[in-house]
Write an enzyme that holds these catalytic residues in place. Structure first.
Site, PDB file in Angstrom:
ATOM      1  CG  ASP A  54      -2.023   1.055   1.079  1.00  7.08           C
ATOM      2  OD1 ASP A  54      -2.409   1.367  -0.075  1.00  7.08           O
ATOM      3  OD2 ASP A  54      -2.484   1.580   2.094  1.00  7.08           O
ATOM      4  CB  ILE A 114       0.943  11.128   2.471  1.00  3.90           C
ATOM      5  CG1 ILE A 114       1.036  11.012   0.946  1.00  3.90           C
ATOM      6  CG2 ILE A 114       1.709  12.358   2.933  1.00  3.90           C
ATOM      7  CD1 ILE A 114       0.516  12.224   0.194  1.00  3.90           C
ATOM      8  CG  HIS A 115       2.750   8.003   7.173  1.00  2.71           C
ATOM      9  ND1 HIS A 115       2.001   7.614   8.247  1.00  2.71           N
ATOM     10  CD2 HIS A 115       2.506   7.094   6.199  1.00  2.71           C
ATOM     11  CE1 HIS A 115       1.321   6.520   7.944  1.00  2.71           C
ATOM     12  NE2 HIS A 115       1.611   6.185   6.706  1.00  2.71           N
ATOM     13  CD  GLU A 154      -0.043  17.357  10.990  1.00  2.00           C
ATOM     14  OE1 GLU A 154      -0.752  17.317   9.962  1.00  2.00           O
ATOM     15  OE2 GLU A 154       0.899  16.566  11.196  1.00  2.00           O
TER      16      GLU A 154
END
Length: 494
Positions: A165, A168-169, A289
């Site tokens: 798989d 995005i991190h 974030e």
């Protein structure tokens, strides 16, 4: 659009051909906070602190400390621009993505000779190897824990089943060959792969592809139950383009990467290794974030030991501002697709469209356009909202409106809430439900009713007209005219 988009470069060429979608500068910019500071004004949008706006994508052609490097930002920071890049009307993107999930085309592996991402290879064993010099990763603010790769397609596989798989991190460059990797608690796929590998005492090979076809960046954001564990989101990107995404074997690890990426980082998630995210800055902050706040630095994060960096000749770094409209596009459009699919299966024909609103970063708020056609449809609109919470568990609020309301126009949505809703009967609260840990209000410090960080009260705002009252709520009807007769250059708003 006639031009085919197959990678980042062809995407940029397409945007160059469309007025107002791309700007450039050759003035030297510092990647440490200055680059993001510039784009904040140009086109960040989203939940970024005002003043900001939705504007063009931007290429910085003179990046301090990185001779010859280019950095592009904001590629997806406009729903209209995403429509150009995915060859879809902006208001129909959710439907297009829903159909792509149903018609998935699995990725294929090509020979290394076709791996454009490996035109230049830097091994960790090379003298002077330093990922911070090889990759022009910016910081968003002066408080960031360090330079971050914000749009890295992380590709890994289950060590037992071989299922793969891409996600995005948050990736912080910690040293010349180490990267910290943030996993949202309860994160799927790669988080599960890492936990299984570590339990077996095995490092997890991982590739990070940067600068890819925008279809891949959008496709990766689907979540369960739409794409359960074992579903490779690259197959959704394949469906969008009508052909399989091409992968290539990595140079130093037993894993694959996106063959036409601009950069690829190869490495392994180490067993038991942890690092403090802000060890180099000591600010206590990570990076901004999507909710619009800077996330706290984590005391312990898994570590990727980098083995190589490969890239195309004259590579282009792609980045984004954490709370920008770019996140809204990537997270929100798959959210819309997931809600459309689940509700349509349960009650066909009622939901006309869904918009994952910018103010929720594409994750927290959805506006659902619902059409009641018979008396028994009354009440089903709230059932649709409950299904939306099931389709996308991180959703916190749903606003329900009728088919005559433009869900993409916040003024129109607020008008419906003001003139068609009574708070005492039309606001439905569902307390004590797990939502998202990056919403700072989801914390026991904010309410006695919250048992644990990340739990919240989900809310339905029902601004639909009661079916038996629809005749009383008809909008004023104006004469249909040809405006161009009076103003030849005028463009009517769709």
């Amino acid at each position: 659009m006639t031009k085919e988009v197959i990678d980042l470069r062809s995407a940029l060429e397409l945007l160059e051909s469309i007025p107002g979608q791309m700007v450039h500068t050759d003035v030297e910019v510092d990647p440490s906070a200055e680059l993001a500071g510039v784009y904040r004004y140009v086109g960040a949008g989203g939940t970024v602190a005002r003043p900001t706006k939705t504007g063009p994508a931007m290429t910085f052609e003179n990046v301090k400390g990185h001779p010859g490097a280019k950095v592009v930002i904001g590629l997806l920071a406009s729903r209209k621009r995403v429509g150009y890049l995915l060859n879809s009307k902006p208001e129909k993107l959710g439907f297009m993505m829903r159909d792509a999930v149903k018609n998935a085309i699995a990725p294929v592996v090509v020979d290394k000779a076709k791996a454009q991402c490996q035109e230049v290879v830097h091994l960790a064993t090379d003298e002077g190897f330093d990922i911070r010099k090889l990759i022009p990763a910016p910081t968003n603010t002066p408080e960031d824990a360090g330079p971050y790769v914000t749009l890295g397609m992380c590709y890994a596989s289950d060590v037992e089943t071989g299922e793969s798989d891409v996600t995005i991190h948050r990736l912080c460059l910690q040293s010349k060959d180490e990267i910290s990797m943030f996993f949202t608690p309860g994160a799927r796929h790669l988080g599960a792969f890492r936990e299984k590998a570590e339990a077996l005492g095995k490092p997890l090979p991982i590739s990070i592809s940067i600068g890819v076809d925008p279809a891949i960046e959008i496709a990766y954001c689907f979540e369960p139950p739409t794409t359960p564990l074992g579903f490779n989101e690259l197959s959704i990107a394949g469906a969008i383009r009508g052909k399989a995404v091409e992968l290539a074997p990595c140079v130093t690890i037993d894993e694959k990467c996106i063959a036409n990426a601009e950069y690829v980082i190869e490495g392994e998630l180490l067993v038991g290794a942890r690092v403090r995210e802000d060890q180099n800055s000591n600010t206590g902050k990570a990076m901004p974030e999507f909710p619009g706040y800077t996330g706290p630095a984590n005391a312990e994060l898994p570590v990727i030991k980098v083995k190589a960096v490969t890239h195309r000749v004259n590579p282009i770094m792609q980045t984004c501002i954490g709370p920008s409209e770019e996140h809204v596009s990537m997270a929100g459009i798959p959210t819309e697709a997931s809600i459309l699919d689940m509700v349509e299966r349960a009650m066909p024909g009622r939901v006309q469209n869904v918009y994952a609103h910018s103010s929720g970063g594409g994750k927290f708020i959805a506006v659902i356009q619902f059409k009641k056609t018979v008396p028994s449809d009354e009440g089903r609109q709230r059932q649709a909202a409950l299904l939306a919470f099931s389709a996308f568990p991180e959703l916190k609020q749903v606003i329900l409106v009728d088919e005559d309301v433009d869900i993409f126009d916040t003024n129109d949505v607020l008008w419906a809430m003001t003139t068609r809703m009574q708070a005492d009967v039309d606001i439905v609260t569902i307390p004590g439900v797990r939502c998202h840990p990056l919403d700072p209000s989801n914390d026991p410090a904010c309410s006695w009713s919250i048992r644990d960080h990340g739990i919240a009260c989900k809310t339905i705002y029902d601004a639909t007209i009661p079916f038996n009252q629809k005749a009383r709520f008809q909008r004023a009807k104006f004469m249909e005219v040809d405006v161009k007769k009076f103003l030849p250059d005028f463009t009517v708003q769709d």
